[in-house]
Design a protein around this motif. Structure first.
Motif, PDB file in Angstrom:
ATOM      1  N   LYS A 150       7.099 121.297 -19.338  1.00 50.20           N
ATOM      2  CA  LYS A 150       7.484 122.241 -18.280  1.00 50.20           C
ATOM      3  C   LYS A 150       6.459 122.203 -17.153  1.00 50.20           C
ATOM      4  O   LYS A 150       6.814 122.287 -15.976  1.00 50.20           O
ATOM      5  N   ALA A 151       5.177 122.072 -17.519  1.00 48.50           N
ATOM      6  CA  ALA A 151       4.127 121.972 -16.505  1.00 48.50           C
ATOM      7  C   ALA A 151       4.310 120.723 -15.652  1.00 48.50           C
ATOM      8  O   ALA A 151       4.092 120.749 -14.439  1.00 48.50           O
ATOM      9  N   CYS A 152       4.728 119.625 -16.272  1.00 48.67           N
ATOM     10  CA  CYS A 152       5.001 118.384 -15.522  1.00 48.67           C
ATOM     11  C   CYS A 152       6.142 118.597 -14.534  1.00 48.67           C
ATOM     12  O   CYS A 152       6.107 118.064 -13.409  1.00 48.67           O
ATOM     13  N   VAL A 153       7.162 119.365 -14.941  1.00 48.15           N
ATOM     14  CA  VAL A 153       8.277 119.679 -14.047  1.00 48.15           C
ATOM     15  C   VAL A 153       7.774 120.475 -12.843  1.00 48.15           C
ATOM     16  O   VAL A 153       8.142 120.199 -11.701  1.00 48.15           O
ATOM     17  N   VAL A 154       6.921 121.468 -13.116  1.00 52.59           N
ATOM     18  CA  VAL A 154       6.374 122.297 -12.040  1.00 52.59           C
ATOM     19  C   VAL A 154       5.618 121.430 -11.028  1.00 52.59           C
ATOM     20  O   VAL A 154       5.750 121.594  -9.809  1.00 52.59           O
ATOM     21  N   MET A 155       4.836 120.474 -11.550  1.00 50.05           N
ATOM     22  CA  MET A 155       4.020 119.606 -10.699  1.00 50.05           C
ATOM     23  C   MET A 155       4.779 118.396 -10.173  1.00 50.05           C
ATOM     24  O   MET A 155       4.274 117.659  -9.329  1.00 50.05           O
ATOM     25  N   GLU A 156       5.988 118.167 -10.744  1.00 51.57           N
ATOM     26  CA  GLU A 156       6.739 116.938 -10.479  1.00 51.57           C
ATOM     27  C   GLU A 156       5.853 115.723 -10.743  1.00 51.57           C
ATOM     28  O   GLU A 156       5.829 114.751  -9.975  1.00 51.57           O
ATOM     29  N   ASP A 157       5.129 115.790 -11.862  1.00 51.14           N
ATOM     30  CA  ASP A 157       4.142 114.767 -12.225  1.00 51.14           C
ATOM     31  C   ASP A 157       4.749 113.831 -13.262  1.00 51.14           C
ATOM     32  O   ASP A 157       4.643 114.042 -14.473  1.00 51.14           O
ATOM     33  N   LEU A 158       5.396 112.773 -12.771  1.00 44.00           N
ATOM     34  CA  LEU A 158       6.056 111.813 -13.654  1.00 44.00           C
ATOM     35  C   LEU A 158       5.057 111.056 -14.513  1.00 44.00           C
ATOM     36  O   LEU A 158       5.313 110.773 -15.689  1.00 44.00           O
ATOM     37  N   PHE A 159       3.890 110.749 -13.941  1.00 46.12           N
ATOM     38  CA  PHE A 159       2.874 109.986 -14.682  1.00 46.12           C
ATOM     39  C   PHE A 159       2.426 110.757 -15.925  1.00 46.12           C
ATOM     40  O   PHE A 159       2.406 110.221 -17.032  1.00 46.12           O
ATOM     41  N   GLN A 160       2.071 112.032 -15.745  1.00 43.86           N
ATOM     42  CA  GLN A 160       1.655 112.857 -16.893  1.00 43.86           C
ATOM     43  C   GLN A 160       2.813 113.037 -17.874  1.00 43.86           C
ATOM     44  O   GLN A 160       2.611 113.050 -19.086  1.00 43.86           O
ATOM     45  N   GLY A 161       4.024 113.166 -17.352  1.00 46.37           N
ATOM     46  CA  GLY A 161       5.186 113.300 -18.219  1.00 46.37           C
ATOM     47  C   GLY A 161       5.363 112.099 -19.128  1.00 46.37           C
ATOM     48  O   GLY A 161       5.677 112.235 -20.313  1.00 46.37           O
ATOM     49  N   LYS A 162       5.149 110.903 -18.570  1.00 46.72           N
ATOM     50  CA  LYS A 162       5.262 109.680 -19.378  1.00 46.72           C
ATOM     51  C   LYS A 162       4.175 109.617 -20.442  1.00 46.72           C
ATOM     52  O   LYS A 162       4.423 109.181 -21.580  1.00 46.72           O
ATOM     53  N   ALA A 182      13.917 118.678 -23.345  1.00 53.60           N
ATOM     54  CA  ALA A 182      12.815 118.881 -22.393  1.00 53.60           C
ATOM     55  C   ALA A 182      12.445 117.581 -21.691  1.00 53.60           C
ATOM     56  O   ALA A 182      12.120 117.576 -20.495  1.00 53.60           O
ATOM     57  N   LEU A 183      12.504 116.472 -22.419  1.00 52.41           N
ATOM     58  CA  LEU A 183      12.204 115.170 -21.819  1.00 52.41           C
ATOM     59  C   LEU A 183      13.266 114.778 -20.791  1.00 52.41           C
ATOM     60  O   LEU A 183      12.942 114.286 -19.705  1.00 52.41           O
ATOM     61  N   VAL A 184      14.535 114.989 -21.135  1.00 57.70           N
ATOM     62  CA  VAL A 184      15.609 114.697 -20.184  1.00 57.70           C
ATOM     63  C   VAL A 184      15.409 115.513 -18.912  1.00 57.70           C
ATOM     64  O   VAL A 184      15.491 114.989 -17.789  1.00 57.70           O
ATOM     65  N   ASP A 185      15.134 116.800 -19.069  1.00 58.54           N
ATOM     66  CA  ASP A 185      14.923 117.691 -17.933  1.00 58.54           C
ATOM     67  C   ASP A 185      13.725 117.246 -17.101  1.00 58.54           C
ATOM     68  O   ASP A 185      13.787 117.213 -15.864  1.00 58.54           O
ATOM     69  N   MET A 186      12.625 116.884 -17.776  1.00 55.46           N
ATOM     70  CA  MET A 186      11.407 116.473 -17.074  1.00 55.46           C
ATOM     71  C   MET A 186      11.656 115.212 -16.257  1.00 55.46           C
ATOM     72  O   MET A 186      11.335 115.149 -15.065  1.00 55.46           O
ATOM     73  N   TYR A 187      12.236 114.182 -16.883  1.00 57.99           N
ATOM     74  CA  TYR A 187      12.476 112.926 -16.168  1.00 57.99           C
ATOM     75  C   TYR A 187      13.430 113.137 -14.987  1.00 57.99           C
ATOM     76  O   TYR A 187      13.215 112.611 -13.893  1.00 57.99           O
ATOM     77  N   ALA A 188      14.482 113.913 -15.219  1.00 58.29           N
ATOM     78  CA  ALA A 188      15.457 114.150 -14.150  1.00 58.29           C
ATOM     79  C   ALA A 188      14.817 114.876 -12.971  1.00 58.29           C
ATOM     80  O   ALA A 188      14.986 114.479 -11.812  1.00 58.29           O
ATOM     81  N   LYS A 189      14.046 115.935 -13.255  1.00 60.82           N
ATOM     82  CA  LYS A 189      13.457 116.728 -12.182  1.00 60.82           C
ATOM     83  C   LYS A 189      12.258 116.046 -11.525  1.00 60.82           C
ATOM     84  O   LYS A 189      11.855 116.422 -10.423  1.00 60.82           O
ATOM     85  N   CYS A 190      11.692 115.044 -12.217  1.00 55.93           N
ATOM     86  CA  CYS A 190      10.599 114.269 -11.617  1.00 55.93           C
ATOM     87  C   CYS A 190      11.122 113.007 -10.931  1.00 55.93           C
ATOM     88  O   CYS A 190      10.339 112.151 -10.514  1.00 55.93           O
ATOM     89  N   GLY A 191      12.447 112.872 -10.834  1.00 54.84           N
ATOM     90  CA  GLY A 191      13.039 111.802 -10.040  1.00 54.84           C
ATOM     91  C   GLY A 191      13.323 110.505 -10.761  1.00 54.84           C
ATOM     92  O   GLY A 191      13.675 109.514 -10.127  1.00 54.84           O
ATOM     93  N   SER A 192      13.192 110.472 -12.091  1.00 55.20           N
ATOM     94  CA  SER A 192      13.454 109.240 -12.836  1.00 55.20           C
ATOM     95  C   SER A 192      14.739 109.409 -13.658  1.00 55.20           C
ATOM     96  O   SER A 192      14.698 109.629 -14.873  1.00 55.20           O
ATOM     97  N   LEU A 193      15.881 109.271 -12.978  1.00 54.08           N
ATOM     98  CA  LEU A 193      17.162 109.453 -13.661  1.00 54.08           C
ATOM     99  C   LEU A 193      17.408 108.369 -14.709  1.00 54.08           C
ATOM    100  O   LEU A 193      18.060 108.617 -15.724  1.00 54.08           O
ATOM    101  N   GLU A 194      16.892 107.177 -14.449  1.00 57.87           N
ATOM    102  CA  GLU A 194      17.069 106.086 -15.408  1.00 57.87           C
ATOM    103  C   GLU A 194      16.423 106.429 -16.749  1.00 57.87           C
ATOM    104  O   GLU A 194      17.020 106.239 -17.812  1.00 57.87           O
TER     105      GLU A 194
END
Length: 353
Positions: A150-162, A182-194
């Protein structure tokens, strides 16, 4: 029961909290105070959880005072409940104070702090606490991962999410549905739909939350056609849409001007009896208006039990889009007659008309 003890009250509080019955929880807390019940540690844990559920910070502080008097504050179970209560009541400084006073912190303590920062939009601090926890040698739990994502979503931090995704696999939390969602949500909101689609496809089981997350990902990126395709697939797999799904997919219809699909979804809404939900009604008005079907938009709008500034703005914006000054002006007048104050969007629409 003629006499209520800590066990019976704890059972009742726990049940109400799990069912989200906030009024009943509040009534219970009032009754407990009237009965002047002697508290043990488990009773304190229960009432603190109740305070967390209803955001009763003042009551929580009162219990905290009694906990200190009885010498329970530094007990890990009670301390963690205090941290959680302060964090969920949006008093992070109170949570930090209790956290620091604990003789030692476990994964529950750290997770409560990470969650508190993430929930209040302080994603950077949440991730810093997450890293500090690991430097202390504390192994993350499922709850920790959910809060960190959720914190990664707030920051839109794809690197930390990965990086967190890698750790989830390492700690064997990958197949868990909540973590997958949560992973689907994080990737989608951080711009990595793939990546979001890959996680979604690899999930051994999916629920409504999974489908909502992936559909919303496409909608947020203005990709209405893939969102509609997923909604069709969701129906074929007999997954029940809910009142969260419908506003999302109706926005997908708005993006692509898919009026035929929008009407079909409207039928689904009626069949599922969500047509009186304010968010769903507003989304229907918006969909019909943006698809140019103002007659249908007005029909839905007129049946709404409660009209807020968003719904008024939507119908007024629809009239403005068509250049219908007369209808836009009348909507503007009616809105004010009903005591709804115009905002910037409303003024923009009426000026456009």
């Amino acid at each position: 029961i003629p006499i209520h003890d800590a066990v019976s009250w704890t059972a009742l509080l726990t049940s109400f909290a799990e069912c989200g019955l906030h009024k009943e929880l509040s009534d219970c807390l009032e009754q407990i105070e009237l009965e002047d019940l002697p508290f043990d540690m488990l009773m304190f844990v229960s009432v603190l959880k109740a305070c967390s559920s209803i955001g009763a910070l003042d009551k929580g502080r009162g219990y905290h005072t009694n906990i200190i008097k009885l010498g329970f504050e530094k007990h890990l179970l009670v301390g963690n409940s205090l941290i959680d209560m302060y964090a969920k009541c949006r008093n992070l400084q109170g949570a930090v104070n209790v956290f620091k006073r604990l003789p030692h912190q476990d994964v529950v303590s750290w997770s409560a702090m990470i969650s508190g920062y993430a929930e209040q939009g302080q994603g950077g601090v949440a991730l810093a606490v997450y890293q500090e926890m690991q430097s202390e040698g504390i192994k993350p739990s499922k709850v920790t991962f959910l809060s960190a994502l959720k914190a990664c979503v707030v920051m839109e931090d794809l690197f930390q999410g990965k990086l967190i995704h890698t750790q989830i696999i390492m700690y064997n939390h990958g197949p868990d549905m909540a973590v997958g969602n949560a992973l689907v949500d994080m990737y989608a909101k951080c711009g990595s739909l793939e990546e979001a689609q890959k996680v979604f496809d690899d999930m051994p089981a999916r629920d409504g939350i999974s489908w909502n997350a992936i559909i919303q990902g496409y909608v947020e990126h203005n990709l209405g056609i893939p969102a509609l395709d997923l909604y069709s697939k969701m129906r074929r797999e007999a997954v029940t849409a809910n009142k969260v799904t419908f506003p999302i997919i109706l926005r997908g219809c708005s993006i692509t001007k898919a009026i035929v699909e929008g009407r079909q979804i409207h039928h689904d809404i009626i069949r599922r009896r969500f047509e009186l939900d304010l968010a769903v009604e507003s989304a229907l008005v918006d969909m019909y208006a943006k698809c140019g079907a103002m007659e249908e938009a007005c029909k839905v709008f007129c049946t709404m039990c409660k009209k807020d500034v968003v719904s008024w703005g939507t119908i007024l914006g629809g009239h403005a889009q068509r250049g219908d000054w007369g209808s836009a002006r009348q909507s503007f007048i009616n809105m004010q007659r009903q005591g709804c104050q115009p905002d910037g969007w409303i003024f923009s629409s009426i000026l456009s008309a």
